[in-house]
Scaffold this motif. Structure first.
Motif, PDB file in Angstrom:
ATOM      1  N   ASN A  85       1.763  -0.768 -10.008  1.00  0.00           N
ATOM      2  CA  ASN A  85       2.964  -1.592 -10.217  1.00  0.00           C
ATOM      3  C   ASN A  85       3.629  -1.915  -8.882  1.00  0.00           C
ATOM      4  OD1 ASN A  85       4.085   0.782  -9.497  1.00  0.00           O
ATOM      5  ND2 ASN A  85       5.455   0.967 -11.258  1.00  0.00           N
ATOM      6  N   LYS A  86       2.816  -1.856  -7.821  1.00  0.00           N
ATOM      7  CA  LYS A  86       3.348  -2.061  -6.477  1.00  0.00           C
ATOM      8  C   LYS A  86       3.767  -3.516  -6.270  1.00  0.00           C
ATOM      9  CE  LYS A  86       0.565  -1.735  -3.076  1.00  0.00           C
ATOM     10  NZ  LYS A  86      -0.619  -1.187  -2.411  1.00  0.00           N
ATOM     11  N   VAL A  87       2.956  -4.442  -6.731  1.00  0.00           N
ATOM     12  CA  VAL A  87       3.248  -5.859  -6.551  1.00  0.00           C
ATOM     13  C   VAL A  87       3.629  -6.506  -7.887  1.00  0.00           C
ATOM     14  CG1 VAL A  87       2.385  -8.051  -5.660  1.00  0.00           C
ATOM     15  CG2 VAL A  87       1.606  -5.909  -4.639  1.00  0.00           C
ATOM     16  N   PHE A  88       2.862  -6.194  -8.918  1.00  0.00           N
ATOM     17  CA  PHE A  88       3.142  -6.743 -10.249  1.00  0.00           C
ATOM     18  C   PHE A  88       3.159  -5.608 -11.271  1.00  0.00           C
ATOM     19  CE2 PHE A  88       0.886 -10.112  -7.902  1.00  0.00           C
ATOM     20  CZ  PHE A  88       1.902 -11.049  -7.874  1.00  0.00           C
ATOM     21  N   SER A  89       3.560  -5.940 -12.486  1.00  0.00           N
ATOM     22  CA  SER A  89       3.544  -4.936 -13.550  1.00  0.00           C
ATOM     23  C   SER A  89       2.095  -4.514 -13.820  1.00  0.00           C
ATOM     24  CB  SER A  89       4.148  -5.513 -14.824  1.00  0.00           C
ATOM     25  OG  SER A  89       5.438  -5.984 -14.559  1.00  0.00           O
ATOM     26  N   THR A 118      -0.113  -5.148 -19.571  1.00  0.00           N
ATOM     27  CA  THR A 118      -0.585  -6.411 -20.158  1.00  0.00           C
ATOM     28  C   THR A 118      -1.430  -6.141 -21.403  1.00  0.00           C
ATOM     29  OG1 THR A 118      -0.498  -7.588 -18.078  1.00  0.00           O
ATOM     30  CG2 THR A 118      -2.059  -8.411 -19.712  1.00  0.00           C
TER      31      THR A 118
END
Lengths: 349, 459
Positions: A85-89, A118
């Motif tokens: 979850n560093k850049v996106f979920s 997702t």
């Protein structure tokens, strides 16, 4: 009274008829604007794939091919296992074999379950194919071949334990996958927030029924939540975010912007306004390497010219497969400032 | 003429600067204001004391010293020197004193600025129109400034039966069509999303700032679909697609297209759209959440089934307490918020205030707004400021005399369908606290004795 001679009259009638034939009266809603799209143009842009797989291109990909694509182009943002979850979920996780059977992800019922991936949410596998093809990788969208899209989706389905290691995803097997999607039964439509009955099949009223009450509407006022003291400063100095004239002022909740700006390194501001921080951070690796890592790598070497060129022209290879896009809009002097700052380890002051 | 002995320096100070009678300004004003206030007041008092001292020394000298506000008595530079010429700033900018009212990010909300949100500073806005430079931003894959002469707009059918002729339009074409200009609000479906479970952010910029309102100019999509020979009987949905990296797609209700409300817009507030808002072309879908107002619009597809695109199948779906997600939630239900005074602000003094805020509904016009000062026990009807337009922000105002005691301010909107904005208890009873999207609960601002206003939630 003006009179036509016979030949003149005949000529006038002939002229009028000719004019009418040359420019027939055009209806005002016949605009004559735009032109027909060529079949190739429609094909180039009409790439959407619907849940019933209308629009799905032919192709195929294996789980192991997908792993290669994943590691080269996806893992940098989404993590090796799609868990980051560093850049996106996070994409992967939170689904079980039972969910694959039931078609509704059980963890979604648990208020204590941390986060929603997702694969916990998505009901339609077409959504993933469509989105990966049109928008991924994030910094190079639409660069994957159809086979690569099939492959990388096969790998994600395998990470989610929906398909086995030797699975081959293609325009046929994707239909079987739909029947195994862990949250395929997880969507409902009986709400009033679509303007017709197209989804619900019936007229649905709004789900709350508040009334206009004006006097003595309740016995007591129950304050359920208020902002904790420490969170007041979480959004900087609110005094700086309000006008300094009028019926109110903002509360002082931190150092003033003027003080902070004076303390911030000008190059840090430049990195921000130039868009560098979309992919780079000072301390942590995001899409691209951290500035500290870059400084460390080139420590003791004179690489200002090289780095200038790499930022200006872009490139790939030095830090993995994700390409650095060319930065053509930054002024030469600003870019020099940025390079010097990055090579110093991007100090904050 | 008044005699010296009648001078009460405190009363004079109050009269000259009535907002500044509180004892400890350090506790509620910013450093700059403290300097200005105490500086101004000290100067004034010094003047008054000097006058008093002069009285002792010699009455004649004291009578000559002017008394009053230095800003009036002393000629100021802007009144005594030459100002800037015309076109010094060919595209005008706000005053340098307005620098605090800007779009801001909420720290920690997202990890990368290319897929993030910036919030509009509602706390300082007047009327209903959002200045274009302050319009909130939500980008999924960064924004571009696209050359309008290279932008193309295509309309096609999922299969040929839906439109007789798939067509391509340039901006030159689109800007020749009959146009309409209409004012509408745009709100992100996730606006107020951080507050579903509890209070999370300090000010109205962050609680409600994914909201803007503009006058849009463009061509009704209905006109363009008819230009392509749409089959209205077969068409059930349209897909809107963006020209940016994310090629954003959303399923759009055909009913709104057929009604003529949906606009293919190029204009915003009298000029072209800003790049951050989709220059040169965006879809305007009145009443529907912002994600459907596809920016950098490049294509409309007409079909008979929805598309379940990423932003209507993974995001922008509303989680219910039973673990099911509501899909295709699109319309904003009636909502309102008091913007001044609001969270993070401080009232300057007891006395009169104009309580002001905004109300809106995705289903039509705002019919009424009520305001409470006691946390929802008693309410008064606010005055709606004209114009009151369908699917547009409506400004409301109500007079308030603050007696210096704690108060909880709330507003409650009712739209023309009779729908009344719910409180948190009612909304959570149906939707729980994990929905993320479409939080339209009544907002509460608590005022304490010091004048500080804070964000609270009242059940």
């Amino acid at each position: 009274m003006f009179r036509f001679s016979k030949p003149a009259l005949a000529q006038a009638i002939f002229l009028a008829a000719a004019l009418a034939a040359a420019s027939p009266a055009r209806a005002l809603d016949d605009f004559g604007l735009g032109r027909a799209a060529t079949p190739d143009e429609v094909k180039a842009w009409d790439i959407d794939v619907r849940p019933d797989f209308a629009g799905l291109p032919k192709g195929s990909g294996t789980v192991s091919d997908g792993e290669t694509v994943w590691e080269g182009k996806c893992a940098v943002c989404h993590g090796t296992f799609g868990e980051s979850n560093k850049v996106f979920s996070p994409l992967i996780g939170g689904v079980t074999k039972d969910d694959v059977k039931s078609g509704h992800v059980a963890a979604l019922k648990r208020p204590d379950y941390p986060g929603r991936t997702t694969f916990m949410k998505v009901a339609t596998v077409s959504t993933l194919f469509d989105y990966i093809r049109r928008a991924m990788p994030w910094n190079a969208p639409k660069s994957l071949s159809n086979d690569q899209v099939y492959a990388v989706l096969a790998y994600m389905l395998n990470l989610s334990e929906i398909v086995p290691d030797d699975f081959v995803l293609n325009e046929q097997t994707i239909r079987d996958v739909q029947k195994m999607m862990p949250n395929r039964n997880g969507m409902i439509y009986d709400h009033a927030m679509w303007p017709s009955t197209a989804f619900s099949g019936k007229k649905v009223k709004p789900d709350t029924h508040a009334k206009v009450c004006m006097k003595n509407c309740k016995d007591k006022v129950e304050v359920a939540s208020s902002l904790p003291e420490y969170a007041l400063s979480s959004h900087g100095n609110i005094a700086d975010q309000n006008r300094h004239v009028g019926q109110v002022r903002g509360q002082t909740t931190g150092p003033s912007a003027a003080d902070s700006a004076a303390k911030k390194h000008p190059a840090a501001e430049l990195a921000d306004t130039s868009g560098c921080l979309a992919c780079h951070a000072v301390d942590t690796k995001l899409v691209g390497p951290s500035y500290k890592d870059v400084a460390e790598k080139y420590k003791g070497q004179d690489v200002s010219g090289l780095l200038f060129k790499k930022i200006r022209e872009g490139g790939e290879g030095a830090w993995g497969d994700v390409a650095m896009p060319p930065m053509t809009d930054i002024k030469d002097d600003d870019l020099k400032t940025l390079v010097a700052w990055i090579l110093k380890g991007a100090p904050s002051k | 003429m008044r005699r010296r002995s009648e001078i009460d320096p405190e009363a004079m100070a109050r009269a000259a600067n009535p907002a500044r009678i509180r004892k400890a300004p350090e506790n509620f004003l910013g450093a700059e204001e403290i300097a200005a206030v105490s500086g101004g007041r000290r100067d004034f008092l010094r003047g008054a004391f000097a006058a008093a001292a002069a009285l002792g020394a010699g009455a004649a000298a004291a009578q000559d010293a002017p008394k009053g506000d230095e800003m009036i008595l002393k000629p100021q530079s802007w009144a005594t020197t030459l100002g800037q010429p015309v076109a010094a700033t060919p595209y005008g900018m706000p005053s340098k004193y307005e620098g605090g009212l800007i779009r801001r990010q909420s720290p920690g909300l997202t990890q990368v600025a290319g897929a993030s949100v910036s919030f509009m500073p509602l706390q300082g806005m007047f009327g209903i129109i959002t200045p274009s430079g302050l319009h909130f931003e939500r980008h999924h894959q960064g924004w571009y400034d696209i050359d309008p002469n290279k932008h193309r707009f295509m309309i096609n059918g999922s299969t040929p039966e839906f439109v007789k002729k798939a067509k391509v339009y340039t901006l030159d074409d689109l800007m020749r069509f009959p146009s309409v200009s209409r004012m509408h609000f745009i709100e992100c479906g996730a606006n107020t999303g951080m507050e579903w479970g509890n209070v999370a952010v300090p000010t109205v910029q962050y609680t409600h700032g994914m909201l803007s309102c503009s006058e849009y100019t463009g061509v009704p999509l209905r006109t363009l679909l008819e230009d392509c020979g749409v089959d209205w009987k077969k068409a059930k949905f349209v897909l809107a697609e963006g020209g940016d990296g994310s090629a954003m797609t959303r399923t759009i209700p055909i009913e709104l297209v057929a009604s003529g409300e949906v606009i293919v817009a190029y204009g915003m507030n009298g000029e072209m759209l800003r790049p951050e808002n989709g220059y040169p072309l965006r879809l305007v879908v009145p009443g529907v959440q912002g994600v459907s107002w596809v920016k950098w619009l490049r294509r409309i597809e007409v079909g008979d089934k929805p598309w379940a695109t990423k932003d209507e199948a993974v995001h922008y779906i509303d989680l219910m307490p039973d673990g099911q997600h509501r899909q295709y939630t699109s319309i904003h239900e009636a909502k309102s918020v008091i913007t001044s005074p609001s969270g993070g602000q401080t009232l300057l003094d007891k006395g009169f205030y104009n309580i002001t805020g905004l109300a809106w509904s995705g289903r039509g016009k705002i019919a009424r707004v009520d305001v409470s000062f006691d946390g929802g026990i008693n309410w008064v009807e606010a005055k709606l400021q004209t114009p009151v337009l369908s699917k547009c922000l409506t400004r409301f105002n109500v007079a308030w005399n603050w007696d210096g005691k704690p108060a909880i301010l709330q507003s409650r909107a009712t739209d023309e369908t009779g729908y009344v904005q719910p409180g948190y208890r009612m909304l959570r009873e149906v939707r729980g606290t994990r929905s993320i999207y479409h939080n339209n609960a009544i907002q509460s601002w608590k005022v304490v004795e010091s004048g500080d206003v804070g964000n609270v939630q009242v059940l």
